[in-house]
Design an enzyme around this catalytic site. Sequence first.
Site, PDB file in Angstrom:
ATOM      1  N   SER A   3      -2.818 131.041 -14.343  1.00 14.05           N
ATOM      2  CA  SER A   3      -1.762 131.567 -15.288  1.00 14.05           C
ATOM      3  C   SER A   3      -0.498 131.075 -14.905  1.00 14.05           C
ATOM      4  CB  SER A   3      -1.935 133.042 -15.010  1.00 14.05           C
ATOM      5  OG  SER A   3      -1.493 133.355 -13.887  1.00 14.05           O
TER       6      SER A   3
ATOM      7  N   ASP B 224      -4.470 129.064 -17.829  1.00 11.83           N
ATOM      8  CA  ASP B 224      -5.112 130.508 -18.395  1.00 11.83           C
ATOM      9  C   ASP B 224      -3.923 131.012 -19.234  1.00 11.83           C
ATOM     10  OD1 ASP B 224      -7.016 132.298 -18.820  1.00 11.83           O
ATOM     11  OD2 ASP B 224      -6.651 133.277 -16.885  1.00 11.83           O
TER      12      ASP B 224
ATOM     13  N   ASP C   1      -2.712 130.620 -26.121  1.00  7.93           N
ATOM     14  CA  ASP C   1      -3.122 132.145 -26.657  1.00  7.93           C
ATOM     15  C   ASP C   1      -1.734 132.555 -27.489  1.00  7.93           C
ATOM     16  OD1 ASP C   1      -3.691 134.577 -26.793  1.00  7.93           O
ATOM     17  OD2 ASP C   1      -3.503 135.331 -24.842  1.00  7.93           O
TER      18      ASP C   1
ATOM     19  N   GLU D 178      -7.443 131.440 -28.566  1.00 10.38           N
ATOM     20  CA  GLU D 178      -8.034 133.072 -28.416  1.00 10.38           C
ATOM     21  C   GLU D 178      -7.874 133.804 -29.932  1.00 10.38           C
ATOM     22  OE1 GLU D 178      -6.741 137.426 -26.189  1.00 10.38           O
ATOM     23  OE2 GLU D 178      -7.373 135.790 -24.991  1.00 10.38           O
TER      24      GLU D 178
ATOM     25  N   HIS E  87     -13.514 136.600 -21.203  1.00  5.47           N
ATOM     26  CA  HIS E  87     -12.347 137.096 -20.424  1.00  5.47           C
ATOM     27  C   HIS E  87     -12.584 138.389 -19.952  1.00  5.47           C
ATOM     28  CE1 HIS E  87      -8.851 133.931 -21.446  1.00  5.47           C
ATOM     29  NE2 HIS E  87      -9.922 133.577 -22.230  1.00  5.47           N
TER      30      HIS E  87
ATOM     31  N   THR F 229     -14.721 140.530 -14.458  1.00 10.71           N
ATOM     32  CA  THR F 229     -14.753 141.514 -13.319  1.00 10.71           C
ATOM     33  C   THR F 229     -15.347 142.879 -14.082  1.00 10.71           C
ATOM     34  OG1 THR F 229     -13.261 140.452 -12.309  1.00 10.71           O
ATOM     35  CG2 THR F 229     -13.512 142.806 -11.620  1.00 10.71           C
TER      36      THR F 229
ATOM     37  N   VAL G 293     -13.107 135.169 -14.093  1.00 13.08           N
ATOM     38  CA  VAL G 293     -12.936 136.307 -12.848  1.00 13.08           C
ATOM     39  C   VAL G 293     -11.779 135.817 -12.272  1.00 13.08           C
ATOM     40  CG1 VAL G 293     -14.188 136.961 -11.024  1.00 13.08           C
ATOM     41  CG2 VAL G 293     -15.694 136.085 -12.946  1.00 13.08           C
TER      42      VAL G 293
ATOM     43  N   THR H 212      -9.678 139.640 -11.059  1.00 19.23           N
ATOM     44  CA  THR H 212      -9.576 140.656 -10.417  1.00 19.23           C
ATOM     45  C   THR H 212     -10.475 140.877  -9.221  1.00 19.23           C
ATOM     46  OG1 THR H 212      -8.931 141.803 -12.339  1.00 19.23           O
ATOM     47  CG2 THR H 212      -9.292 143.354 -10.691  1.00 19.23           C
TER      48      THR H 212
END
EC number: 4.1.2.13
Length: 286
Positions: free
Chosen positions: A50, A85, A107, A137, A209, A212, A232, A234
Amino acid sequence: MPLVSMKEMLIDAKENGYAVGQYNLNNLEFTQAILEASQEENAPVILGVSEGAARYMSGFYTVVKMVEGLMHDLNITIPVAIHLDHGSSFEKCKEAIDAGFTSVMIDASHSPFEENVEITSKVVEYAHDRGVSVEAELGTVGGQEDDVVADGVIYADPKECQELVEKTGIDTLAPALGSVHGPYKGEPKLGFKEMEEIGASTGLPLVLHGGTGIPTKDIQKAIPYGTAKINVNTENQIASAKAVREVLNNDKDVYDPRKYLGPAREAIKETVKGKIREFGTSNRAK
């Protein structure tokens, strides 16, 4: 093996009924754990970064060099993609590509549809000229990831998904279909009907997305509908934090960071191995 784009690995996943995990990097230990787990499982892997994590690690260039150094020292032979990301703008995607990222997500889902198409097309043109894959997205994935906050889930419109794909030439699509970033409050309700429709109409590998906390049965249901990439983060963060707390709670005299970051790394590694098996990615490296 050099870093690769994620295009070919996702096409193979879609055609052969499995999903490739994107596991997010947060520091050196996360990167070691994810690479080692993937190599031991002989699984292709996508390293998600990210903008916030890149800032924490000093920048995109530092992240790329860390990954390349580890791949050399750990003798990593599986396909590895390094992916931005939730890229917030064309400029950020360009910066990541110029630093050596092999894949980016733009995004622009919070923008009006036509603006999303315009921004995404610009990213695709720049990325594809350099052999870099692009994810986009539509809709809104709930929860929070770094600086990206969404109050609720807004499902992607299947017709808009098809139009976005046709107008931009993206390689993979992340339609918001009920998943959220971070821990779930209750069980997630994924829009499988929409997922099936979008997967069929676009023909592209889809991205889920907020992987988790999604039950295995839902993962196994999503893959035949075209889901080929599952993100994944978190779950690895929780496993890591739990391991650190355990060490520090058990021994108040510990101060050497290797004594608590080592167990954290092992916890992440085991979590990633579990996900690789759940997604059917073991022994899919080519």
